[in-house]
Motif scaffolding. Sequence first.
Motif, mmCIF file in Angstrom:
data_model
loop_
_atom_site.group_PDB
_atom_site.id
_atom_site.type_symbol
_atom_site.label_atom_id
_atom_site.label_comp_id
_atom_site.label_asym_id
_atom_site.label_seq_id
_atom_site.Cartn_x
_atom_site.Cartn_y
_atom_site.Cartn_z
ATOM 1 N N GLU A 198 0.752 -1.055 -0.155
ATOM 2 C CA GLU A 198 -0.005 0.110 0.014
ATOM 3 C C GLU A 198 0.875 1.383 -0.082
ATOM 4 N N PRO A 199 1.975 1.426 0.770
ATOM 5 C CA PRO A 199 2.667 2.641 0.858
ATOM 6 C C PRO A 199 3.088 3.077 -0.635
ATOM 7 N N LEU A 200 3.511 1.920 -1.586
ATOM 8 C CA LEU A 200 3.756 2.288 -2.874
ATOM 9 C C LEU A 200 2.745 3.010 -3.669
ATOM 10 N N PRO A 238 3.673 14.619 -5.087
ATOM 11 C CA PRO A 238 4.036 15.556 -6.146
ATOM 12 C C PRO A 238 5.655 14.963 -6.455
ATOM 13 N N GLY A 239 5.897 14.492 -7.536
ATOM 14 C CA GLY A 239 7.276 14.406 -8.039
ATOM 15 C C GLY A 239 7.645 13.137 -7.859
ATOM 16 N N TYR A 240 6.616 12.134 -7.668
ATOM 17 C CA TYR A 240 7.261 10.739 -7.466
ATOM 18 C C TYR A 240 7.909 10.434 -8.512
ATOM 19 N N ALA A 241 8.916 9.586 -8.522
ATOM 20 C CA ALA A 241 9.808 8.908 -9.431
ATOM 21 C C ALA A 241 10.826 7.824 -8.703
ATOM 22 N N VAL A 242 10.912 6.684 -9.414
ATOM 23 C CA VAL A 242 11.530 5.559 -8.938
ATOM 24 C C VAL A 242 13.209 6.148 -9.013
ATOM 25 N N ARG A 295 2.645 2.814 17.201
ATOM 26 C CA ARG A 295 1.760 2.765 15.811
ATOM 27 C C ARG A 295 2.546 3.629 14.803
ATOM 28 N N VAL A 296 2.928 4.676 14.904
ATOM 29 C CA VAL A 296 3.338 5.706 14.061
ATOM 30 C C VAL A 296 4.729 5.057 13.559
ATOM 31 N N PRO A 297 5.581 4.884 14.559
ATOM 32 C CA PRO A 297 6.861 4.323 14.166
ATOM 33 C C PRO A 297 6.749 2.997 13.040
ATOM 34 N N GLY A 298 5.865 2.234 13.476
ATOM 35 C CA GLY A 298 5.575 1.294 12.418
ATOM 36 C C GLY A 298 5.341 1.558 11.231
ATOM 37 N N TRP A 299 4.358 2.790 10.953
ATOM 38 C CA TRP A 299 3.984 3.118 9.574
ATOM 39 C C TRP A 299 5.274 3.722 9.245
ATOM 40 N N VAL A 300 6.065 4.397 9.860
ATOM 41 C CA VAL A 300 7.448 4.812 9.044
ATOM 42 C C VAL A 300 8.035 3.814 8.411
ATOM 43 N N VAL A 301 8.144 2.694 9.230
ATOM 44 C CA VAL A 301 9.011 1.521 8.582
ATOM 45 C C VAL A 301 8.340 0.874 7.359
ATOM 46 N N GLU A 302 6.856 1.013 7.355
ATOM 47 C CA GLU A 302 6.137 0.479 6.282
ATOM 48 C C GLU A 302 6.423 1.415 5.102
ATOM 49 N N GLY A 303 6.476 2.688 5.358
ATOM 50 C CA GLY A 303 6.754 3.657 4.311
ATOM 51 C C GLY A 303 7.968 3.324 3.645
ATOM 52 N N TYR A 304 8.983 3.068 4.142
ATOM 53 C CA TYR A 304 10.383 2.684 3.686
ATOM 54 C C TYR A 304 10.457 1.460 2.691
ATOM 55 N N GLY A 305 9.308 0.800 2.901
ATOM 56 C CA GLY A 305 9.342 -0.538 2.157
ATOM 57 C C GLY A 305 9.374 -0.230 0.385
ATOM 58 N N THR A 306 8.731 1.045 0.157
ATOM 59 C CA THR A 306 8.576 1.485 -1.198
ATOM 60 C C THR A 306 10.142 1.362 -2.084
ATOM 61 N N ILE A 307 11.122 1.418 -1.003
ATOM 62 C CA ILE A 307 12.333 1.555 -1.644
ATOM 63 C C ILE A 307 12.581 -0.065 -2.390
ATOM 64 N N GLU A 346 10.625 -1.078 -5.423
ATOM 65 C CA GLU A 346 11.407 -0.595 -6.429
ATOM 66 C C GLU A 346 12.486 -1.527 -6.851
ATOM 67 N N ILE A 347 13.328 -1.854 -5.879
ATOM 68 C CA ILE A 347 14.581 -2.466 -6.076
ATOM 69 C C ILE A 347 14.271 -3.900 -6.906
#
Length: 384
Positions: free
Chosen positions: A27-29, A36-40, A194-206, A209-210
Amino acid sequence: MTTESTKPRVYFNPLRPVTVISAPSPEPLTFHQKLPGYAVTPLIHAPRLAAALGVRDAWVKDEANRLGLPAYKILGASWAVYRELATLFGPFTPWTTLDELAAQLQAHLPLTLVTATDGNHGRAVARTARWLGLGAHILVPEDMVPARIRAIEDEEGQVDVVHGSYDDAVRAAARLADDQHLVISDTAWDGYTRVPGWVVEGYGTIFQEIDGQLAALGARQPDVVAAQMGVGSLAMSVVQHFRAPGRRSHVVGVEPIRAACVLNSLNAGALTEVPGPHLSIMAGLNCGNTSPLAWPYLKGGLSASVAISDARAEEAVRLLAQDGVTSGESGAAGAGGLLELLAGEFASQGRGALGVTSESSLLVISTEGVTDPEAYARILHGQG
């Protein structure tokens, strides 16, 4: 002369690293693609780094320009802000642009996002606040360099300098929480996960992409992945992805010698604080406490942990530059850790423990570009 306080240290997991039960959410991806400005960001083949490490392939995920900011942190900050706002004020009606999302928050204003930072996370929270028409109050340790403070202020964030370390700033930020001040921290504490868990989830986009980039190149998954560690949130995301079912990559955690809270905790078998001051040039990693949310993943999922000197990080900055990657001191720390572990004094033990050969493929995440131009110029010219 090398002293105990500046001597590199290493920890090898005596047990086989665990496989994480479930893979991260996609979902984060989808969310990030609407910003704005999303790019791989680029995945760069780095032959100079590969040669220095004695392997066939070295890949560098270059986060020097992520959504208009010079670091990956906006991925975690933006997703965590969105999920926290949705939890408190949602559900939101479907939206396409941030203006449409911001309009749904009008009835709940004023709202201020609060966090502590060594630089990049705070700037990312301030950028997200500006996108949504919210306030931002960012607390920073007293050793923050002026360039990083100015960058946060340029995002219209209010910056307060806390007397003490990053960990002191975290505690000060936590005390500001109320109905109109939402704390968006990338580290956890008792009653706040709760919030730190979502921060970690957000990093999953990286890492999603890889996967796509490696597949498009016909390249295999990496044998070893290096992850920088401050409080451990990025490393937790790396473990979640590369230790998921069907994956066998080794994960190596890297941190500064003077802020090696994860390595010290691994050696102790329990969370262990490293008292400040934390004086490394790897400013984004100058943390004295490991996030308790990340700790189980690091304890069970890391194959090795290494604490490196500033000199090793500077060497990595210069080496990455030869491969066309502009990386700040914290951004280059992952490469520095692999240099220490696979080509330094621990090479024989490190290569054996991780099964690294001349045919291996390695991955590092260059987590930031230049956030302190004066320091980068000094390092690049070999004056570190």
